[in-house]
Design a protein around this motif. Structure first.
Motif, PDB file in Angstrom:
ATOM      1  N   ASP A 172       3.218 -39.914  55.801  1.00 20.07           N
ATOM      2  CA  ASP A 172       2.844 -41.152  55.116  1.00 20.07           C
ATOM      3  C   ASP A 172       1.421 -41.075  54.567  1.00 20.07           C
ATOM      4  O   ASP A 172       1.151 -41.504  53.439  1.00 20.07           O
ATOM      5  CB  ASP A 172       2.964 -42.345  56.065  1.00 20.07           C
ATOM      6  CG  ASP A 172       4.404 -42.770  56.307  1.00 20.07           C
ATOM      7  OD1 ASP A 172       5.284 -42.333  55.537  1.00 20.07           O
ATOM      8  OD2 ASP A 172       4.639 -43.530  57.270  1.00 20.07           O
ATOM      9  N   GLU A 173       0.490 -40.535  55.355  1.00 17.33           N
ATOM     10  CA  GLU A 173      -0.888 -40.412  54.895  1.00 17.33           C
ATOM     11  C   GLU A 173      -0.987 -39.465  53.703  1.00 17.33           C
ATOM     12  O   GLU A 173      -1.735 -39.715  52.750  1.00 17.33           O
ATOM     13  CB  GLU A 173      -1.783 -39.910  56.028  1.00 17.33           C
ATOM     14  CG  GLU A 173      -2.038 -40.911  57.132  1.00 17.33           C
ATOM     15  CD  GLU A 173      -2.847 -40.295  58.259  1.00 17.33           C
ATOM     16  OE1 GLU A 173      -3.945 -40.809  58.559  1.00 17.33           O
ATOM     17  OE2 GLU A 173      -2.384 -39.290  58.841  1.00 17.33           O
ATOM     18  N   GLN A 174      -0.237 -38.390  53.746  1.00 17.74           N
ATOM     19  CA  GLN A 174      -0.276 -37.427  52.649  1.00 17.74           C
ATOM     20  C   GLN A 174       0.318 -38.019  51.369  1.00 17.74           C
ATOM     21  O   GLN A 174      -0.202 -37.798  50.275  1.00 17.74           O
ATOM     22  CB  GLN A 174       0.449 -36.142  53.070  1.00 17.74           C
ATOM     23  CG  GLN A 174      -0.297 -35.385  54.158  1.00 17.74           C
ATOM     24  CD  GLN A 174       0.496 -34.237  54.742  1.00 17.74           C
ATOM     25  OE1 GLN A 174       1.711 -34.135  54.560  1.00 17.74           O
ATOM     26  NE2 GLN A 174      -0.185 -33.360  55.480  1.00 17.74           N
ATOM     27  N   VAL A 175       1.385 -38.811  51.508  1.00 17.01           N
ATOM     28  CA  VAL A 175       1.952 -39.500  50.343  1.00 17.01           C
ATOM     29  C   VAL A 175       0.926 -40.477  49.768  1.00 17.01           C
ATOM     30  O   VAL A 175       0.735 -40.555  48.544  1.00 17.01           O
ATOM     31  CB  VAL A 175       3.251 -40.240  50.736  1.00 17.01           C
ATOM     32  CG1 VAL A 175       3.696 -41.191  49.625  1.00 17.01           C
ATOM     33  CG2 VAL A 175       4.367 -39.245  51.033  1.00 17.01           C
ATOM     34  N   ARG A 176       0.242 -41.222  50.644  1.00 19.83           N
ATOM     35  CA  ARG A 176      -0.766 -42.175  50.173  1.00 19.83           C
ATOM     36  C   ARG A 176      -1.923 -41.468  49.490  1.00 19.83           C
ATOM     37  O   ARG A 176      -2.559 -42.021  48.583  1.00 19.83           O
ATOM     38  CB  ARG A 176      -1.282 -43.034  51.332  1.00 19.83           C
ATOM     39  CG  ARG A 176      -0.263 -44.028  51.863  1.00 19.83           C
ATOM     40  CD  ARG A 176      -0.938 -45.156  52.630  1.00 19.83           C
ATOM     41  NE  ARG A 176      -1.719 -44.667  53.755  1.00 19.83           N
ATOM     42  CZ  ARG A 176      -1.239 -44.483  54.983  1.00 19.83           C
ATOM     43  NH1 ARG A 176       0.050 -44.720  55.238  1.00 19.83           N
ATOM     44  NH2 ARG A 176      -2.014 -44.053  55.953  1.00 19.83           N
ATOM     45  N   CYS A 177      -2.209 -40.243  49.889  1.00 23.75           N
ATOM     46  CA  CYS A 177      -3.269 -39.466  49.249  1.00 23.75           C
ATOM     47  C   CYS A 177      -2.907 -39.189  47.785  1.00 23.75           C
ATOM     48  O   CYS A 177      -3.747 -39.337  46.884  1.00 23.75           O
ATOM     49  CB  CYS A 177      -3.493 -38.160  50.008  1.00 23.75           C
ATOM     50  SG  CYS A 177      -4.816 -37.132  49.348  1.00 23.75           S
ATOM     51  N   PHE A 178      -1.662 -38.805  47.523  1.00 25.63           N
ATOM     52  CA  PHE A 178      -1.212 -38.613  46.144  1.00 25.63           C
ATOM     53  C   PHE A 178      -1.295 -39.917  45.362  1.00 25.63           C
ATOM     54  O   PHE A 178      -1.731 -39.945  44.201  1.00 25.63           O
ATOM     55  CB  PHE A 178       0.220 -38.076  46.119  1.00 25.63           C
ATOM     56  CG  PHE A 178       0.313 -36.583  46.169  1.00 25.63           C
ATOM     57  CD1 PHE A 178       0.327 -35.837  44.997  1.00 25.63           C
ATOM     58  CD2 PHE A 178       0.381 -35.912  47.380  1.00 25.63           C
ATOM     59  CE1 PHE A 178       0.421 -34.453  45.033  1.00 25.63           C
ATOM     60  CE2 PHE A 178       0.475 -34.539  47.421  1.00 25.63           C
ATOM     61  CZ  PHE A 178       0.492 -33.791  46.257  1.00 25.63           C
ATOM     62  N   GLN A 179      -0.881 -41.009  45.990  1.00 29.78           N
ATOM     63  CA  GLN A 179      -0.928 -42.305  45.317  1.00 29.78           C
ATOM     64  C   GLN A 179      -2.361 -42.702  45.001  1.00 29.78           C
ATOM     65  O   GLN A 179      -2.640 -43.265  43.933  1.00 29.78           O
ATOM     66  CB  GLN A 179      -0.242 -43.356  46.190  1.00 29.78           C
ATOM     67  CG  GLN A 179       1.256 -43.131  46.351  1.00 29.78           C
ATOM     68  CD  GLN A 179       1.881 -44.002  47.422  1.00 29.78           C
ATOM     69  OE1 GLN A 179       1.209 -44.470  48.348  1.00 29.78           O
ATOM     70  NE2 GLN A 179       3.185 -44.237  47.303  1.00 29.78           N
ATOM     71  N   ASN A 180      -3.275 -42.395  45.910  1.00 31.90           N
ATOM     72  CA  ASN A 180      -4.677 -42.717  45.670  1.00 31.90           C
ATOM     73  C   ASN A 180      -5.246 -41.870  44.534  1.00 31.90           C
ATOM     74  O   ASN A 180      -6.032 -42.355  43.712  1.00 31.90           O
ATOM     75  CB  ASN A 180      -5.494 -42.506  46.947  1.00 31.90           C
ATOM     76  CG  ASN A 180      -6.832 -43.220  46.908  1.00 31.90           C
ATOM     77  OD1 ASN A 180      -6.982 -44.257  46.257  1.00 31.90           O
ATOM     78  ND2 ASN A 180      -7.813 -42.678  47.600  1.00 31.90           N
ATOM     79  N   ALA A 181      -4.836 -40.606  44.475  1.00 27.16           N
ATOM     80  CA  ALA A 181      -5.272 -39.764  43.351  1.00 27.16           C
ATOM     81  C   ALA A 181      -4.798 -40.357  42.034  1.00 27.16           C
ATOM     82  O   ALA A 181      -5.557 -40.429  41.054  1.00 27.16           O
ATOM     83  CB  ALA A 181      -4.737 -38.347  43.525  1.00 27.16           C
ATOM     84  N   ALA A 182      -3.554 -40.823  41.992  1.00 33.46           N
ATOM     85  CA  ALA A 182      -3.006 -41.400  40.762  1.00 33.46           C
ATOM     86  C   ALA A 182      -3.805 -42.632  40.328  1.00 33.46           C
ATOM     87  O   ALA A 182      -4.014 -42.849  39.127  1.00 33.46           O
ATOM     88  CB  ALA A 182      -1.537 -41.759  40.967  1.00 33.46           C
ATOM     89  N   ARG A 183      -4.251 -43.425  41.283  1.00 31.46           N
ATOM     90  CA  ARG A 183      -5.018 -44.632  40.949  1.00 31.46           C
ATOM     91  C   ARG A 183      -6.349 -44.296  40.289  1.00 31.46           C
ATOM     92  O   ARG A 183      -6.891 -45.093  39.525  1.00 31.46           O
ATOM     93  CB  ARG A 183      -5.259 -45.470  42.207  1.00 31.46           C
ATOM     94  CG  ARG A 183      -4.049 -46.245  42.686  1.00 31.46           C
ATOM     95  CD  ARG A 183      -4.437 -47.255  43.741  1.00 31.46           C
ATOM     96  NE  ARG A 183      -4.800 -46.627  45.003  1.00 31.46           N
ATOM     97  CZ  ARG A 183      -3.955 -46.410  46.005  1.00 31.46           C
ATOM     98  NH1 ARG A 183      -2.682 -46.773  45.879  1.00 31.46           N
ATOM     99  NH2 ARG A 183      -4.354 -45.849  47.132  1.00 31.46           N
ATOM    100  N   HIS A 184      -6.892 -43.137  40.603  1.00 36.22           N
ATOM    101  CA  HIS A 184      -8.199 -42.749  40.085  1.00 36.22           C
ATOM    102  C   HIS A 184      -8.141 -42.100  38.702  1.00 36.22           C
ATOM    103  O   HIS A 184      -9.172 -41.990  38.038  1.00 36.22           O
ATOM    104  CB  HIS A 184      -8.890 -41.779  41.057  1.00 36.22           C
ATOM    105  CG  HIS A 184      -9.463 -42.443  42.265  1.00 36.22           C
ATOM    106  ND1 HIS A 184      -8.733 -42.672  43.407  1.00 36.22           N
ATOM    107  CD2 HIS A 184     -10.706 -42.948  42.510  1.00 36.22           C
ATOM    108  CE1 HIS A 184      -9.498 -43.261  44.309  1.00 36.22           C
ATOM    109  NE2 HIS A 184     -10.693 -43.442  43.786  1.00 36.22           N
ATOM    110  N   LEU A 185      -6.962 -41.641  38.287  1.00 40.99           N
ATOM    111  CA  LEU A 185      -6.888 -40.780  37.116  1.00 40.99           C
ATOM    112  C   LEU A 185      -6.598 -41.532  35.822  1.00 40.99           C
ATOM    113  O   LEU A 185      -5.946 -42.581  35.820  1.00 40.99           O
ATOM    114  CB  LEU A 185      -5.805 -39.718  37.323  1.00 40.99           C
ATOM    115  CG  LEU A 185      -6.127 -38.633  38.351  1.00 40.99           C
ATOM    116  CD1 LEU A 185      -4.891 -37.785  38.623  1.00 40.99           C
ATOM    117  CD2 LEU A 185      -7.281 -37.755  37.871  1.00 40.99           C
ATOM    118  N   ALA A 186      -7.085 -40.966  34.738  1.00 39.48           N
ATOM    119  CA  ALA A 186      -6.705 -41.413  33.401  1.00 39.48           C
ATOM    120  C   ALA A 186      -5.216 -41.104  33.192  1.00 39.48           C
ATOM    121  O   ALA A 186      -4.628 -40.297  33.926  1.00 39.48           O
ATOM    122  CB  ALA A 186      -7.563 -40.706  32.350  1.00 39.48           C
TER     123      ALA A 186
END
Length: 251
Positions: free
Chosen positions: A121-135
């Motif tokens: 779950d934490e690793q999935v949230r890490c990908f989601q957090n990366a997506a929030r930061h990106l253009a």
């Protein structure tokens, strides 16, 4: 539950840097910085788990605007001994949740650090957090080792990964939870604290490339490239690690 703040404490930060050697050697760092600089282009980059600035500092020197997220207060303090906040701003927090802005052209997570998150779950949230930061056309780069379960002898739960003068690395596996604990043993007469040996243990959750790709898809990414190393060599069934480049899918 592992307290990562205690794990990456003042002692860990003080002994983390090995200038010119190991993961700080030019043959490791130079191609890493070259690839990340090309992927960032003219845009800003964000490093998850920036640590003491091993990659961020030379990447900044190459002309890329770099920011970071880092959980460990001690690692940030060590980074601040080398560069100021104005050059490389850092947000203290968990890389699966902390926010450091938006519209980055590149986010990256190197040297197996996504495995420091010990649940899926934490690793999935890490990908989601990366997506929030990106253009919208941004990329997320993950460098990760390939689990070496084929090296486990029948009936044994561990492998010797590195054995060289002064250093021994032993990995022990819990295959039910996809957990591995790396046991780092340093020994010899050159330890700064005068001890005959120093042992450190770091827990990880290992991830297969296919599982990583699914996490990426759940967060809105698609796999753009995968190499065995930063030299862009071919990734094969025998590769011990990979550099995976994910790009935001059409929204």
């Amino acid at each position: 539950m592992i307290n990562q703040q205690h794990l990456w404490d003042d002692d860990a930060a003080r002994n983390y840097d090995t200038p010119g050697e190991g993961m700080f050697s030019p043959e490791v760092l130079d191609p890493t910085v070259e690839v990340l600089s090309q992927l960032a282009g003219d845009g800003p980059a964000l490093e998850f788990a920036i640590g003491t600035g091993r990659v961020a500092i030379p990447l900044s020197a190459a002309g890329v605007r770099v920011s970071g997220i880092e959980l460990s207060h001690a690692m940030i303090s060590r980074l601040r001994e080398k560069v100021g906040e104005s050059r490389i701003p850092v947000v203290q927090g968990d890389m699966s949740e902390a926010r450091a802005g938006e519209n980055f052209s590149l986010a990256f997570l190197v040297f197996n650090t996504i495995s420091n998150l010990l649940t899926q779950d934490e690793q999935v949230r890490c990908f989601q957090n990366a997506a929030r930061h990106l253009a919208p056309d941004g990329r997320f780069v993950v460098e990760l080792w390939v689990p070496q379960l084929r090296s486990l002898p029948p009936g044994h739960g561990g492998t010797v990964e590195v054995s060289r003068p002064g250093y021994l690395l032993v990995d022990t596996y819990d295959v039910l939870r996809q957990h591995v604990i790396s046991h780092h043993v340093q020994f010899g007469t050159d330890l700064s604290d005068g001890r005959a040996a120093r042992i450190g243990r770091t827990p990880h959750r290992y991830v297969w490339p296919s599982e990583l790709d699914l996490m990426a898809r759940l967060a809105g990414f698609e796999l753009e490239s995968r190499w065995a190393d930063w030299d862009r060599s071919e990734f094969t069934a025998e590769s011990r690690s990979h550099v995976s480049v994910y790009r935001m899918s059409e929204r």
